[in-house]
Design an enzyme around this catalytic site. Structure first.
Site, PDB file in Angstrom:
ATOM      1  N   GLY A  60       0.754  -1.257   0.000  1.00 23.53           N
ATOM      2  CA  GLY A  60       0.000   0.000   0.000  1.00 23.53           C
ATOM      3  C   GLY A  60       0.783   1.305   0.000  1.00 23.53           C
ATOM      4  O   GLY A  60       0.200   2.370  -0.172  1.00 23.53           O
ATOM      5  N   HIS A 151      17.566  -4.619 -18.038  1.00 24.14           N
ATOM      6  CA  HIS A 151      16.545  -5.640 -18.277  1.00 24.14           C
ATOM      7  C   HIS A 151      15.139  -5.091 -18.066  1.00 24.14           C
ATOM      8  O   HIS A 151      14.957  -4.029 -17.481  1.00 24.14           O
ATOM      9  CB  HIS A 151      16.772  -6.822 -17.335  1.00 24.14           C
ATOM     10  CG  HIS A 151      16.862  -6.414 -15.891  1.00 24.14           C
ATOM     11  ND1 HIS A 151      18.062  -6.237 -15.247  1.00 24.14           N
ATOM     12  CD2 HIS A 151      15.912  -6.132 -14.981  1.00 24.14           C
ATOM     13  CE1 HIS A 151      17.845  -5.879 -13.996  1.00 24.14           C
ATOM     14  NE2 HIS A 151      16.538  -5.796 -13.808  1.00 24.14           N
ATOM     15  N   ASP A 236      20.696   0.802 -11.699  1.00 22.20           N
ATOM     16  CA  ASP A 236      20.727  -0.615 -11.340  1.00 22.20           C
ATOM     17  C   ASP A 236      21.729  -1.387 -12.206  1.00 22.20           C
ATOM     18  O   ASP A 236      21.983  -1.033 -13.356  1.00 22.20           O
ATOM     19  CB  ASP A 236      19.306  -1.168 -11.590  1.00 22.20           C
ATOM     20  CG  ASP A 236      19.053  -2.485 -10.915  1.00 22.20           C
ATOM     21  OD1 ASP A 236      19.080  -2.523  -9.681  1.00 22.20           O
ATOM     22  OD2 ASP A 236      18.811  -3.490 -11.633  1.00 22.20           O
ATOM     23  N   GLU A 265      24.887   0.891  -9.261  1.00 20.78           N
ATOM     24  CA  GLU A 265      25.028  -0.301  -8.423  1.00 20.78           C
ATOM     25  C   GLU A 265      25.926  -1.284  -9.162  1.00 20.78           C
ATOM     26  O   GLU A 265      25.461  -2.052 -10.007  1.00 20.78           O
ATOM     27  CB  GLU A 265      23.644  -0.921  -8.157  1.00 20.78           C
ATOM     28  CG  GLU A 265      23.695  -2.136  -7.282  1.00 20.78           C
ATOM     29  CD  GLU A 265      22.895  -3.311  -7.816  1.00 20.78           C
ATOM     30  OE1 GLU A 265      22.654  -4.239  -7.052  1.00 20.78           O
ATOM     31  OE2 GLU A 265      22.522  -3.317  -9.012  1.00 20.78           O
ATOM     32  N   ASP A 335      18.726  -5.415  -0.463  1.00 15.76           N
ATOM     33  CA  ASP A 335      19.196  -6.695  -0.996  1.00 15.76           C
ATOM     34  C   ASP A 335      19.990  -7.502   0.025  1.00 15.76           C
ATOM     35  O   ASP A 335      20.540  -8.550  -0.324  1.00 15.76           O
ATOM     36  CB  ASP A 335      20.082  -6.452  -2.235  1.00 15.76           C
ATOM     37  CG  ASP A 335      19.282  -5.915  -3.406  1.00 15.76           C
ATOM     38  OD1 ASP A 335      18.094  -6.254  -3.523  1.00 15.76           O
ATOM     39  OD2 ASP A 335      19.841  -5.131  -4.191  1.00 15.76           O
TER      40      ASP A 335
HETATM   41  C1  NOJ Z   1      19.674  -4.776  -7.912  1.00 19.30           C
HETATM   42  C2  NOJ Z   1      18.520  -4.320  -7.110  1.00 19.30           C
HETATM   43  O1  NOJ Z   1      18.954  -3.610  -6.011  1.00 19.30           O
HETATM   44  C3  NOJ Z   1      17.754  -5.565  -6.760  1.00 19.30           C
HETATM   45  O2  NOJ Z   1      16.838  -5.324  -5.756  1.00 19.30           O
HETATM   46  C4  NOJ Z   1      17.149  -6.066  -8.044  1.00 19.30           C
HETATM   47  O3  NOJ Z   1      16.409  -7.220  -7.825  1.00 19.30           O
HETATM   48  C5  NOJ Z   1      18.255  -6.392  -9.048  1.00 19.30           C
HETATM   49  N1  NOJ Z   1      19.211  -5.333  -9.154  1.00 19.30           N
HETATM   50  C6  NOJ Z   1      17.696  -6.626 -10.416  1.00 19.30           C
HETATM   51  O4  NOJ Z   1      17.119  -5.467 -10.918  1.00 19.30           O
END
Ligand code: NOJ
Length: 603
Positions: A60, A151, A236, A265, A335
């Site tokens: 939500g 992706h 990402d 990242e 993560d």
């Molecule tokens: C890194 C992201 O922080 C993660 O949460 C995600 O699942 C993967 N990349 C794929 O996009």
């Protein structure tokens, strides 16, 4: 000397944002605050769990929730908000729905669950997102958009990688007539460069960046978001696309918005791997500092042998990067288990947060940290690291600490851009000085039992200091801080600042790749009064940051709005000055504002 005036229009391309004073707060939108109950069910009510028991469903949270909590965030000292991806997502699920935002269906549309029910979700329309941007701007806060170029979506119930261009189907993994995707096996060897770039990660449909149509689409989409007022990008999976792609992508986005800041990242980056610093240096993109994150977790949360030496070992590698002060630092994220799932002691978390708030890099606080939020089911691993935010207490110790340290980052430029010098390192005690011009910040932390130490050469000017965290007072005498009592898990932060630099135009000059011996310094010499009109004795001095980086802010008044020429030189107490071996560098100074130079010394 005759200096040439330049028209304002040419100056557009020479601005650059300064992000190092920011305190970032990372929000997984669905788990933060539900400001608008009417949008909870979204297009497919089966993906929503009002009881918040199913960790893979939507719970939500939305953009109205973020707007409602802006006072709370501003009080916490947050200056830049990183939101989990906002793009329209696949509206289907197997074990999990796309509540995290990394399975995009349409990069030009907003996830309907985050805006008001009935609002058109095309970026061409006005939505709650615009209200949020306006509210942030009013407060002087920045917005960081989380983007994914690598992706779209994985196979969910037989559909994979169906991608739309503002509602129009443009690609489909299982009917890829226009070659938008790679069709390679899953990555099995994470050390194989080729697999990382071209194979599939976690079953996600992987874009074929060689296809110009795809590149056009993704750049166009992100530019639309920038036009709405997004200030910065968290990018990402940058490790999984070629460097040339990022170089081109960032060039085009910066042509569109020159002041854009971005950080990527690069999964499990670590200065020791050699690859992640190279990526950051080659692309000019900042990256998130996984290496420091691991060292802090190992030292403070897991109490592993080596203690703070582990942390210092990371800082010892700062010279591998051209811009270590721009790394984005953190102690946990969506993560990995939250810090408190590793060690539930709140004092330890506070030490870790003080560490990232006061060392080099731009700190990022994961939502809820200030409320000691954690769920330890299955070790706190994904998805249990994404609990719903429950408390909004503005009196917690961490809430107060982050607020004070965020102020410090804005007022003391040693913290945002200075050098980081260890002053005392042991398993349990870590003292370091941040230093830039007359600005200083000394941090001392003790993760062990109470003890007393002496700090020789703290390099704080003699005088009295009050710790920003504890309120304790200290006297530095003859550059000595003796009999320094440190309680168990105590942390001290002492700060002093000089006058801020002022000028119509401020250049932040960063020089990499110059070798100097102790005692040697770097100056900028040039054809304008501010740089001494080529008189090397009147050239402008830079500050040492680390073996690879010198930095200085140069105020320009007389020459603002004019074209100048300059070069760097090494000043040595025992030899002739060594000027760069080039004719000169040239720059057009804007009439006003701030700009960053990023230069590499030419031998
Ligand atoms: C890194 C992201 O922080 C993660 O949460 C995600 O699942 C993967 N990349 C794929 O996009």
């Amino acid at each position: 000397m005759q200096l040439i005036e330049v028209p304002e229009s040419e100056l557009f391309f020479i601005r650059s944002i300064e992000f190092r004073e920011e305190t970032i707060y990372f929000i997984v939108i669905d788990r933060f605050a539900d400001g608008d109950p009417n949008n909870d069910e979204g297009p497919n009510p089966a993906l929503y769990d009002p009881t918040r028991q199913h960790w893979g469903k939507y719970w939500g949270g939305d953009l109205q929730g973020v707007i409602d909590k802006l006072d709370y965030l501003q009080g916490l000292g947050v200056t830049a908000i990183w939101l989990s991806p906002l793009f329209e997502q696949v509206e289907d699920m197997e074990q999990s729905a796309a509540m995290h935002g990394y399975w995009t269906k349409d990069f030009k549309r907003i996830n309907r669950r985050f805006i008001a029910k009935g609002e058109a979700n095309s970026l061409n329309e006005e939505t709650v997102f615009d209200t949020l941007i306006a509210a942030l701007k009013k407060r002087g806060m920045k917005l960081i958009l989380d983007i994914v170029c690598n992706h779209s979506s994985p196979d969910i119930n037989g559909q994979k990688g169906k991608l739309y261009d503002d509602g129009v189907l443009i690609a489909d993994f299982y009917n890829d007539t226009r070659n938008w995707y790679y069709h390679n096996p899953a990555i099995t060897d994470w050390n194989d460069e080729y697999q990382l770039l071209y194979y599939e990660m976690m079953g996600l449909a992987t874009f074929n960046e060689k296809n110009c149509e795809y590149r056009q689409y993704i750049k166009e989409a992100i530019k639309q978001w920038l036009d709405k007022g997004v200030d910065a990008l968290r990018i990402d999976t940058v490790k999984h696309m070629p460097v040339w792609f990022w170089q081109e992508f960032l060039t085009d986005l910066k042509t569109h918005k020159p002041e854009l800041f971005s950080f990527g990242e690069w999964g499990f980056s670590n200065p020791h791997d050699g690859k992640s610093p190279k990526f950051a240096n080659d692309t000019g993109m900042a990256i998130v500092d996984f290496g420091l994150c691991s060292a802090i977790r190992e030292a403070i949360a897991l109490n592993q042998p080596g203690g703070f030496y582990r942390v210092q070992a990371i800082f010892d590698c700062d010279h591998y990067y051209n811009s270590a002060t721009e790394l984005v630092t953190f102690v946990d994220n969506h993560d990995m288990p939250r810090f408190l799932s590793l060690n539930g002691n709140w004092d330890k978390l506070e030490l870790a947060i003080v560490l990232i708030m006061t060392s080099r890099g731009i700190p990022c606080i994961y939502y809820g940290t200030e409320q000691y939020l954690h769920n330890d089911t299955n070790g706190g691993n994904d998805p249990y690291n994404r609990p719903m935010m429950e408390y909004w207490d503005t009196n917690t110790d961490l809430y107060q600490m982050v607020g004070k340290l965020s102020q410090l980052r804005q007022n003391n430029s040693a913290v945002s851009r200075g050098s980081h010098q260890p002053k005392y390192v042991s398993e349990n005690i870590y003292a370091y000085l941040r230093r830039y011009r007359e600005n200083r910040c000394l941090v001392v932390m003790n993760k062990g039992y109470a003890t007393t130490i002496n700090l020789e050469n703290p390099e704080l000017p003699d005088g009295n200091y009050t710790c920003l965290i504890t309120g304790r007072t200290f006297t530095v005498q003859n550059n000595y801080l003796g009999g320094l009592y440190l309680g168990e898990n105590e942390c001290l932060v002492l700060s002093c600042t000089g006058k801020p630099l002022e000028g119509k135009m401020l250049v932040r000059a960063q020089l990499n790749g110059v070798q100097t011996k102790p005692g040697e310094t770097i100056v900028v010499t040039g054809d304008c009064p501010e740089l001494g009109n080529w008189d090397i004795d009147k050239a402008y001095g830079l500050e040492y940051i680390n073996q690879n980086t010198w930095f200085g802010e140069i105020p320009f008044n007389e020459s603002a709005g004019k074209a100048i020429a300059y070069k760097y030189a090494v000043i040595s107490p025992w030899a002739e000055p060594r000027r760069e071996n080039i004719q000169s560098r040239r720059w057009i100074l804007a009439h006003q504002g701030v700009v960053k130079w990023r230069d590499r010394y030419q031998y």
